[in-house]
Design an enzyme around this catalytic site. Structure first.
Site, PDB file in Angstrom:
ATOM      1  N   THR A   1     -39.837 -10.103  -7.212  1.00 24.61           N
ATOM      2  CA  THR A   1     -40.093 -11.251  -6.328  1.00 24.61           C
ATOM      3  C   THR A   1     -38.841 -12.128  -6.365  1.00 24.61           C
ATOM      4  O   THR A   1     -38.784 -13.110  -7.108  1.00 24.61           O
ATOM      5  CB  THR A   1     -41.329 -12.053  -6.802  1.00 24.61           C
ATOM      6  OG1 THR A   1     -41.248 -12.220  -8.224  1.00 24.61           O
ATOM      7  CG2 THR A   1     -42.620 -11.359  -6.443  1.00 24.61           C
TER       8      THR A   1
ATOM      9  N   THR B   1     -51.943 -14.131  -4.994  1.00 22.67           N
ATOM     10  CA  THR B   1     -53.084 -13.217  -5.146  1.00 22.67           C
ATOM     11  C   THR B   1     -54.024 -13.353  -3.948  1.00 22.67           C
ATOM     12  O   THR B   1     -54.554 -12.352  -3.438  1.00 22.67           O
ATOM     13  CB  THR B   1     -53.826 -13.512  -6.474  1.00 22.67           C
ATOM     14  OG1 THR B   1     -52.850 -13.568  -7.525  1.00 22.67           O
ATOM     15  CG2 THR B   1     -54.835 -12.429  -6.804  1.00 22.67           C
TER      16      THR B   1
ATOM     17  N   VAL C   1     -43.092 -10.556 -21.294  1.00 25.37           N
ATOM     18  CA  VAL C   1     -42.334  -9.882 -22.352  1.00 25.37           C
ATOM     19  C   VAL C   1     -40.842 -10.199 -22.275  1.00 25.37           C
ATOM     20  O   VAL C   1     -40.283 -10.380 -21.202  1.00 25.37           O
ATOM     21  CB  VAL C   1     -42.542  -8.353 -22.292  1.00 25.37           C
ATOM     22  CG1 VAL C   1     -43.948  -8.015 -22.767  1.00 25.37           C
ATOM     23  CG2 VAL C   1     -42.313  -7.821 -20.889  1.00 25.37           C
TER      24      VAL C   1
ATOM     25  N   LYS D   1     -47.511 -18.639 -15.597  1.00 23.87           N
ATOM     26  CA  LYS D   1     -46.250 -17.886 -15.701  1.00 23.87           C
ATOM     27  C   LYS D   1     -45.048 -18.760 -15.299  1.00 23.87           C
ATOM     28  O   LYS D   1     -44.015 -18.785 -15.981  1.00 23.87           O
ATOM     29  CB  LYS D   1     -46.322 -16.649 -14.801  1.00 23.87           C
ATOM     30  CG  LYS D   1     -45.020 -15.895 -14.663  1.00 23.87           C
ATOM     31  CD  LYS D   1     -44.602 -15.284 -15.967  1.00 23.87           C
ATOM     32  CE  LYS D   1     -43.185 -14.785 -15.902  1.00 23.87           C
ATOM     33  NZ  LYS D   1     -42.802 -14.031 -17.073  1.00 23.87           N
TER      34      LYS D   1
ATOM     35  N   ARG E   1     -39.000 -23.363 -20.654  1.00 17.95           N
ATOM     36  CA  ARG E   1     -37.792 -22.911 -21.369  1.00 17.95           C
ATOM     37  C   ARG E   1     -36.526 -23.376 -20.632  1.00 17.95           C
ATOM     38  O   ARG E   1     -35.565 -23.802 -21.254  1.00 17.95           O
ATOM     39  CB  ARG E   1     -37.815 -21.384 -21.505  1.00 17.95           C
ATOM     40  CG  ARG E   1     -36.830 -20.864 -22.539  1.00 17.95           C
ATOM     41  CD  ARG E   1     -37.329 -19.596 -23.173  1.00 17.95           C
ATOM     42  NE  ARG E   1     -36.298 -18.938 -23.955  1.00 17.95           N
ATOM     43  CZ  ARG E   1     -36.035 -19.224 -25.235  1.00 17.95           C
ATOM     44  NH1 ARG E   1     -36.720 -20.150 -25.862  1.00 17.95           N
ATOM     45  NH2 ARG E   1     -35.094 -18.559 -25.883  1.00 17.95           N
TER      46      ARG E   1
ATOM     47  N   CYS F   1     -35.420 -14.127 -14.604  1.00 17.65           N
ATOM     48  CA  CYS F   1     -36.685 -14.855 -14.802  1.00 17.65           C
ATOM     49  C   CYS F   1     -36.455 -16.358 -14.866  1.00 17.65           C
ATOM     50  O   CYS F   1     -36.848 -17.104 -13.992  1.00 17.65           O
ATOM     51  CB  CYS F   1     -37.354 -14.384 -16.084  1.00 17.65           C
ATOM     52  SG  CYS F   1     -37.501 -12.607 -16.179  1.00 17.65           S
TER      53      CYS F   1
HETATM   54  N1  SAJ Z   1     -30.573 -19.265 -23.414  1.00 18.46           N
HETATM   55  C1  SAJ Z   1     -29.751 -20.319 -23.802  1.00 18.46           C
HETATM   56  N2  SAJ Z   1     -30.091 -21.033 -24.903  1.00 18.46           N
HETATM   57  C2  SAJ Z   1     -31.216 -20.765 -25.636  1.00 18.46           C
HETATM   58  C3  SAJ Z   1     -32.059 -19.711 -25.226  1.00 18.46           C
HETATM   59  C4  SAJ Z   1     -31.713 -18.967 -24.111  1.00 18.46           C
HETATM   60  O1  SAJ Z   1     -28.726 -20.593 -23.171  1.00 18.46           O
HETATM   61  O2  SAJ Z   1     -31.434 -21.452 -26.633  1.00 18.46           O
HETATM   62  C5  SAJ Z   1     -30.228 -18.492 -22.212  1.00 18.46           C
HETATM   63  C6  SAJ Z   1     -29.958 -17.006 -22.485  1.00 18.46           C
HETATM   64  O3  SAJ Z   1     -28.647 -16.803 -22.919  1.00 18.46           O
HETATM   65  C7  SAJ Z   1     -30.218 -16.418 -21.117  1.00 18.46           C
HETATM   66  C8  SAJ Z   1     -31.350 -17.285 -20.572  1.00 18.46           C
HETATM   67  O4  SAJ Z   1     -31.347 -18.469 -21.347  1.00 18.46           O
HETATM   68  O5  SAJ Z   1     -29.089 -16.544 -20.278  1.00 18.46           O
HETATM   69  C9  SAJ Z   1     -32.736 -16.658 -20.619  1.00 18.46           C
HETATM   70  O6  SAJ Z   1     -32.913 -15.945 -21.843  1.00 18.46           O
HETATM   71  P1  SAJ Z   1     -34.284 -15.998 -22.659  1.00 18.46           P
HETATM   72  O7  SAJ Z   1     -34.124 -15.158 -23.855  1.00 18.46           O
HETATM   73  O8  SAJ Z   1     -34.703 -17.406 -22.887  1.00 18.46           O
HETATM   74  O9  SAJ Z   1     -35.381 -15.430 -21.655  1.00 18.46           O
HETATM   75  P2  SAJ Z   1     -35.493 -14.098 -20.760  1.00 18.46           P
HETATM   76  O10 SAJ Z   1     -35.078 -14.453 -19.367  1.00 18.46           O
HETATM   77  O11 SAJ Z   1     -34.855 -12.928 -21.387  1.00 18.46           O
HETATM   78  O12 SAJ Z   1     -37.094 -13.872 -20.807  1.00 18.46           O
HETATM   79  C10 SAJ Z   1     -37.953 -14.926 -20.377  1.00 18.46           C
HETATM   80  C11 SAJ Z   1     -39.035 -15.123 -21.436  1.00 18.46           C
HETATM   81  N3  SAJ Z   1     -39.776 -16.361 -21.165  1.00 18.46           N
HETATM   82  C12 SAJ Z   1     -39.929 -17.322 -22.102  1.00 18.46           C
HETATM   83  O13 SAJ Z   1     -39.443 -17.244 -23.207  1.00 18.46           O
HETATM   84  C13 SAJ Z   1     -40.754 -18.501 -21.715  1.00 18.46           C
HETATM   85  C14 SAJ Z   1     -39.986 -13.925 -21.449  1.00 18.46           C
HETATM   86  O14 SAJ Z   1     -41.074 -14.144 -22.332  1.00 18.46           O
HETATM   87  C15 SAJ Z   1     -40.511 -13.669 -20.030  1.00 18.46           C
HETATM   88  O15 SAJ Z   1     -41.396 -12.562 -19.975  1.00 18.46           O
HETATM   89  C16 SAJ Z   1     -39.318 -13.374 -19.149  1.00 18.46           C
HETATM   90  O16 SAJ Z   1     -38.494 -14.560 -19.118  1.00 18.46           O
HETATM   91  C17 SAJ Z   1     -39.829 -13.029 -17.761  1.00 18.46           C
HETATM   92  O17 SAJ Z   1     -39.884 -11.825 -17.433  1.00 18.46           O
HETATM   93  O18 SAJ Z   1     -40.267 -13.928 -17.036  1.00 18.46           O
END
Ligand code: SAJ
Length: 434
Positions: free
Chosen positions: A104, A145, A181, A232, A239, A286
């Site tokens: 999406t 949905t 995840v 979601k 975050r 995401c």
């Molecule tokens: N990042 C920072 N500082 C931090 C943490 C992360 O700069 O302290 C950056 C990372 O380098 C990256 C981005 O944020 O560029 C995202 O990374 P991430 O590890 O926070 O998240 P994703 O995108 O890999 O996965 C997220 C997760 N969501 C949450 O933690 C709320 C995951 O659980 C979701 O399933 C996923 O998005 C998704 O598919 O939506």
């Protein structure tokens, strides 16, 4: 139905029983979520057909291979194909459960593009039989949905399709159950995370829970489809907002002349403070995308969420400008850019700020750019022909006057400030401080 409760308790012991062998699941979309979920379901005894529009993906999976890097995924797929519990196809079969896990993306003006979900619904509609359950896992704007319900109802006037808030008996079930995840931990988190199961009606949620409770070891929590859609978007916005705070602090720290890593480390010793880590910006498909779905749904109200997106996007521009200043201070000097992925230890470059920064710099500085990225064997297309080169860490450190840490891959973590003596260093991740 508004208060979450444990679906297993609600459904009784039958919910944990394995499905009958003829119970088929069709997973539409064999990407980062669909393929691991399809293979996992197959490993739990379901008969799974993974559907994808790409013949190449279908052929790869049917040969027991994977087209994406994800821990433990290759063995899971290989075993399921060998056991013939998983098959891939470009055609949607008739099935007991349909799971939609298609992209999406963001459309024009950061508006959500749900056309792939709509196309999946149109592909399912002619095949769906009474008793079947359609589950959407794709991250979606609130109301998606209901839109799928409308598409199926229009295509199949012979079926009673469930409607939001209605208690009428329906011929099929429809639910929204977001994937949650973390890339790099997908297979583990698919089993161990709690799941939010949002039914268009209470009966829909109970039907969808039959699938999830067969493999989820976390709690399965019931709610409505609209709440589940919002949950979601809110998780990823939470975050994004918190990372934006860390990124904004890093830019404030530059102005007021303090070390942001020290400030965060010491502030986090307060019992109710937990600041995340600054970086070169926020990437991935995401967190850099989903908050816009919330903004699109309530543009006037979602001020902080929108501002966080803007702050995180701006952090990449700020980082690029700081590297330009370093390069201008070392005329003719070369810069080693460590990492292109959107976060450590994955091969995923989607929406990666590191890649965007490298691309922008390569346009100006060409062969002064040395890229080190252990998760690729060749430069991504956007850097090909720019003059930038992909080199080993050792070669980069020998040749470069400027070193920039864009991604804190484990392969870089042995580096210490002593290894970089005499060079201009910019560590966007605080890796050299740890
Ligand atoms: N990042 C920072 N500082 C931090 C943490 C992360 O700069 O302290 C950056 C990372 O380098 C990256 C981005 O944020 O560029 C995202 O990374 P991430 O590890 O926070 O998240 P994703 O995108 O890999 O996965 C997220 C997760 N969501 C949450 O933690 C709320 C995951 O659980 C979701 O399933 C996923 O998005 C998704 O598919 O939506």
């Amino acid at each position: 139905m508004n208060a979450p409760f444990n679906a297993v308790a609600a459904l009784g012991k039958d919910a944990r029983q394995h499905p009958a062998p003829d119970h088929q699941v069709a997973v539409i979309g064999l990407g980062y979520i669909g393929l691991p979920t399809a293979a996992l379901l197959a490993s739990y005894g379901w008969s799974v057909c993974g559907v994808d529009v790409s013949q190449k993906v279908v052929d790869t999976v049917n040969a027991g291979g994977v087209h994406i890097e994800e821990r433990d995924l290759d063995k899971l797929v290989h075993d399921a194909i060998t056991a013939q519990t998983l098959v891939a196809s470009t055609e949607v079969p008739s099935a007991s459960f349909y799971m939609i896990a298609v992209p999406t993306p963001l459309g024009a003006d950061n508006a959500p593009d749900i056309s792939y979900v709509e196309a999946a619904a149109r592909a399912i509609a002619p095949r769906i039989l009474p008793g079947a359950c359609v589950i959407i896992e794709s991250t979606s704007p609130v109301g998606t949905t209901e839109r799928v319900a409308t598409i199926i109802a229009e295509a199949r006037p012979d079926l009673v399709v469930p409607r939001d808030g209605s208690n009428d008996a329906a011929d099929i079930a429809l639910a929204y159950c977001p994937e949650r995840v973390l890339p790099g931990r997908i297979v583990n988190e698919l089993v161990h995370n709690d799941r939010v199961i949002g039914g268009v009606t209470a009966a829909c949620a109970e039907r969808a829970a039959v699938l999830y409770t067969s493999f989820v070891k976390g709690d399965c929590l019931y709610t409505t489809a609209r709440v589940a859609e919002a949950v979601k978007l809110v998780e990823n916005s939470f975050r994004d907002v918190n990372i934006a705070f860390a990124n904004e602090l890093s830019m404030i720290a530059d102005v007021i002349g303090v070390d942001v890593w020290d400030v965060i480390r010491l502030a986090n010793r307060h019992p109710r403070v937990n600041i995340l880590q600054p970086g070169p910006g926020v990437g991935g498909h995401c967190i850099a995308v989903d908050p816009w779905f919330l903004v699109a749904g309530a543009p006037q109200a979602a001020r902080l969420v929108k501002m966080a997106r803007e702050v995180n996007d701006h952090k990449a521009v700020h980082t690029e400008n700081r590297i330009r200043t370093l390069l201008d201070a070392a005329p003719q000097g070369r810069v080693a850019l460590l990492g292109l992925a959107f976060k450590p230890d994955i091969d995923d470059f989607r929406e990666s700020p590191a890649l965007e920064i490298a691309e922008a710099l390569a346009h100006t500085y060409g062969n002064r750019i040395l890229v080190v990225e252990p998760f690729t064997e060749e430069l991504p297309p956007c850097l090909a022909g720019s003059g930038a080169t992909l080199v080993t860490l050792d070669a980069a450190l020998k040749a470069a006057e400027v070193v920039v840490v864009l991604v804190d891959h484990t392969a870089f973590k042995h580096l210490s400030p002593d290894d970089l003596t005499g060079k201009l260093v910019f560590d966007t991740r605080g890796m050299l401080r740890r």
